[in-house]
Scaffold this active site. Structure first.
Site, PDB file in Angstrom:
ATOM      1  N   THR A   1       9.793 -36.561  -6.779  1.00  0.00           N
ATOM      2  CA  THR A   1       9.108 -37.037  -5.560  1.00  0.00           C
ATOM      3  C   THR A   1      10.161 -37.146  -4.457  1.00  0.00           C
ATOM      4  O   THR A   1      10.432 -36.171  -3.771  1.00  0.00           O
ATOM      5  CB  THR A   1       8.415 -38.402  -5.788  1.00  0.00           C
TER       6      THR A   1
ATOM      7  N   LYS B   1      12.758 -38.484 -13.425  1.00  0.00           N
ATOM      8  CA  LYS B   1      12.599 -38.498 -11.969  1.00  0.00           C
ATOM      9  C   LYS B   1      12.584 -39.962 -11.496  1.00  0.00           C
ATOM     10  O   LYS B   1      12.147 -40.849 -12.213  1.00  0.00           O
ATOM     11  CB  LYS B   1      11.357 -37.748 -11.521  1.00  0.00           C
TER      12      LYS B   1
ATOM     13  N   THR C   1       7.906 -44.734  -8.899  1.00  0.00           N
ATOM     14  CA  THR C   1       7.709 -44.360 -10.299  1.00  0.00           C
ATOM     15  C   THR C   1       8.956 -43.775 -10.952  1.00  0.00           C
ATOM     16  O   THR C   1       9.630 -42.947 -10.376  1.00  0.00           O
ATOM     17  CB  THR C   1       6.589 -43.325 -10.407  1.00  0.00           C
TER      18      THR C   1
ATOM     19  N   ASN D   1      11.036 -45.220   3.046  1.00  0.00           N
ATOM     20  CA  ASN D   1       9.916 -46.068   2.641  1.00  0.00           C
ATOM     21  C   ASN D   1       9.112 -46.626   3.801  1.00  0.00           C
ATOM     22  O   ASN D   1       8.074 -47.230   3.604  1.00  0.00           O
ATOM     23  CB  ASN D   1      10.427 -47.197   1.748  1.00  0.00           C
TER      24      ASN D   1
END
Lengths: 402, 402
Positions: B147, B173, B184, B397
């Site tokens: 990601t 990941k 995640t 973010n």
């Protein structure tokens, strides 16, 4: 001008630059003095590593009495060589200059952990400070205790006790509010009401639960966090000796308002913050669960960063609820964002619902944003305050000491 | 080239773009396939809010067996309408294309929480994916599950079991590693050793304690975190049926290395990170305390920001130890910083000691920094990994979804 800690009768304050900081344009030493003996109550950081001033203050207010409060900024006097001697020395200099007992002085510090306080500068500064004491000195005191704060935080309210109008004033300094491991939080509250010290402590313990503790001041705290209330009785009310009755209720309500207002100011002025975030959780099993859930959301870096970006990324809110440790039904969660620009629901039954991204953006661009979370049909509700995570937070904390 | 999950015999993998993401230049669907049935073990997020793929995977590996693993990036399939149907559908399409049972397929997802997976794109993508399966496909699979990762994470090691050389490969990941509430984390490990599923699960549970859990993957986790190990026995070793004996020890050592290497890669590639931070705690009462203390330091925003600024602000390390909740003597703490540029002690007996700021700066400017903490004379020691807090973390973010 808000008189802050000088709003109640019989309190004087002052703030000066004495040489603890390198930057001469910033005050670094503040003093609060009461013309009469006060009932005193304190709450302290629960951090296992505690600064020397807290150890000394614990000794001095063990009898529930105090008359003066000295506080410096720039150096935390934590993990510092000779820290206890320095903290006791500060009390002693204040006592000599005021002609009171050193055991009646509360001492607090905030700033960098490690260095020792330059006692010669403090010794010379305290008489100047005493000289400057005045009923108009609240603002000076408030600015003297600031570190990375961008504005002085003061509040005052009045309340009735035994037919007498009493005043309460307060000031506080922050705090990298961005996470529980915040910078030092200090808050000082004065009142001219007369209260028994034990009753004062009970009221303070209860008041912090729904105010300072909801901006992560207790449990996860710095080495120096401290909150002190001084009550000198100058208003002439009948001594409040127990927690029953209207007088205590009125006092407690006022204390709750002062604590909540100061807490919100701290959150809004979190390091680098561009907005105040208020998280309201309802429908939880009980108030304890509601508080855990609200704090988990307000402490989430991912939620904070999304708020900075005005990004309606509600999934991060559910994520923070999920790892909070509190019990709730993930499929019973609904989330809305609210501000002066309106309100919009983005999640229902634990799943996303279609919403107008542009409207959400507008709502989140306001400088005070509410995240409204319902987790079910329980009675538990709580409010937590925080701020967004910004570039400036990183900048401020990337090299705090220089 | 590191073959990653294809390093062990009998495993093939592939990765393609199928249309889950808007950005066509980034793969969004990956598949791992074993020519023979595998023993399978998984650990999952402890978040109360869990994605649909985890629910389906729990069902499918309940018998300790699996043969294929499908994973998409771009959409988390968490808190999404029709999530369970989508996760089951992914397994079904894979089963049809490979001619195996849907109950032998592991499914995982990572990406934005809320949206539903475009099943038509997945249905069309899976046959293409199966067509591309190859023993050289490890790299493609690794990139398909990324990601915000900036590099694909692969590792492989060999070990002896019953006189046979076995291989183990892994990929992972990340992850906004900045706080426990990370994005995640997914990790997939393959081996051609033959192990009983129960033994495999025991080994996995133990291995994560000192690796992934020390980068805050368990307990405080996203809705989607998952770690799966597939063992297909293609190496031909005698089945490892219990945790005693050299064969298990060799396997467990290899698993520990693979988990630790992947964990460090995740930490180093934390969102916006410029450096890997390794916190080594020794002298704690026990290993549990040591882990709590190490994680508290590595999770501290103030410590992370200081590392970004190469600021030897060791007081923040003591602060983080203090609020961790673990027992220790604040006056028994010593702290040193270490990197390729050298080592420097900054704190002893819980207090600061004089040190060369320029040398400290040089040490902290390296891209791999160790924070060495001793809290006493106990036997407990632990290592935690994290990264610094940077402007880019906030940028990434602040508007992740766009």
């Amino acid at each position: 001008m808000n008189k802050g800690v000088c709003a109640p009768k019989g309190f004087k304050a002052a703030g000066v630059y004495c040489g603890i900081r390198k930057n001469k344009t910033k005050k670094d030493l503040g003093l609060i003095y009461s013309e009469r003996m006060c009932s005193a109550a304190c709450v302290y950081t629960q951090n296992k590593v505690q600064c020397a001033p807290i150890a000394v203050t614990r000794e001095n207010v063990a009898d529930g009495r105090a008359r003066a409060l000295i506080c410096n900024s720039g150096i935390a006097n934590a993990c510092a060589a000779g820290g206890l001697d320095a903290a006791r020395g500060m009390c002693l200099y204040v006592a000599e200059a005021l002609g009171i007992s050193a055991a009646d002085v509360v001492v607090a510090s905030t700033g960098v952990i490690g260095p020792s306080i330059p006692m010669e500068a403090v010794r010379k500064g305290i008489p100047v400070l005493v000289e400057k004491l005045s009923a108009e000195g609240g603002e000076d005191f408030s600015s003297a205790i600031m570190t990375t704060d961008t504005f002085a935080k003061q509040v005052s309210v009045s309340f009735e006790a035994g037919g007498v109008t009493c005043m309460m004033g307060g000031t506080a300094k922050g705090s990298g509010m961005i996470a529980p491991n915040m910078a030092t939080m200090l808050a000082f509250i004065t009142t001219d009401a007369a209260l028994d010290p034990a009753v004062l402590q009970i009221a303070l313990n209860a008041a912090v639960q729904s105010s300072f503790n909801m901006i992560s001041v207790d449990g996860d705290t710095s080495t120096n966090d401290m909150l002190t209330v001084l009550a000198n009785g100058a208003a002439g009310n009948k001594l409040i000796e127990d927690v029953s009755g209207a007088d205590f209720r009125n006092f407690f309500n006022a204390l709750g308002i002062v604590c909540a207002e100061l807490s919100k100011m701290l959150a809004k002025d979190g390091e680098g913050a561009t907005k105040l975030i208020e998280v309201r959780v309802s429908g939880a099993e009980n108030i304890k669960s509601a508080r855990i859930l609200a704090k988990s959301v307000v402490d989430s870096n991912l939620v904070k960063a999304a708020m900075f970006g005005a990004d309606a990324n509600w999934g991060r809110v559910l994520c923070a609820l999920g790892y909070s440790g509190a019990e709730f039904d993930p499929f019973g969660v609904s989330v809305s964002f609210k501000s002066a620009a309106g309100e919009i629901q983005v999640c229902e039954g634990g799943a996303g619902i279609a919403f107008d991204e542009d409207k959400a953006k507008k709502i989140l661009l306001e400088d005070e944003v509410k995240i409204l979370v319902s987790v079910g049909r329980g009675e538990g509700a709580a409010v937590a305050w925080g701020c967004d995570l910004t570039y400036d937070y990183v900048k401020i904390n990337g090299d705090y000491r220089t």
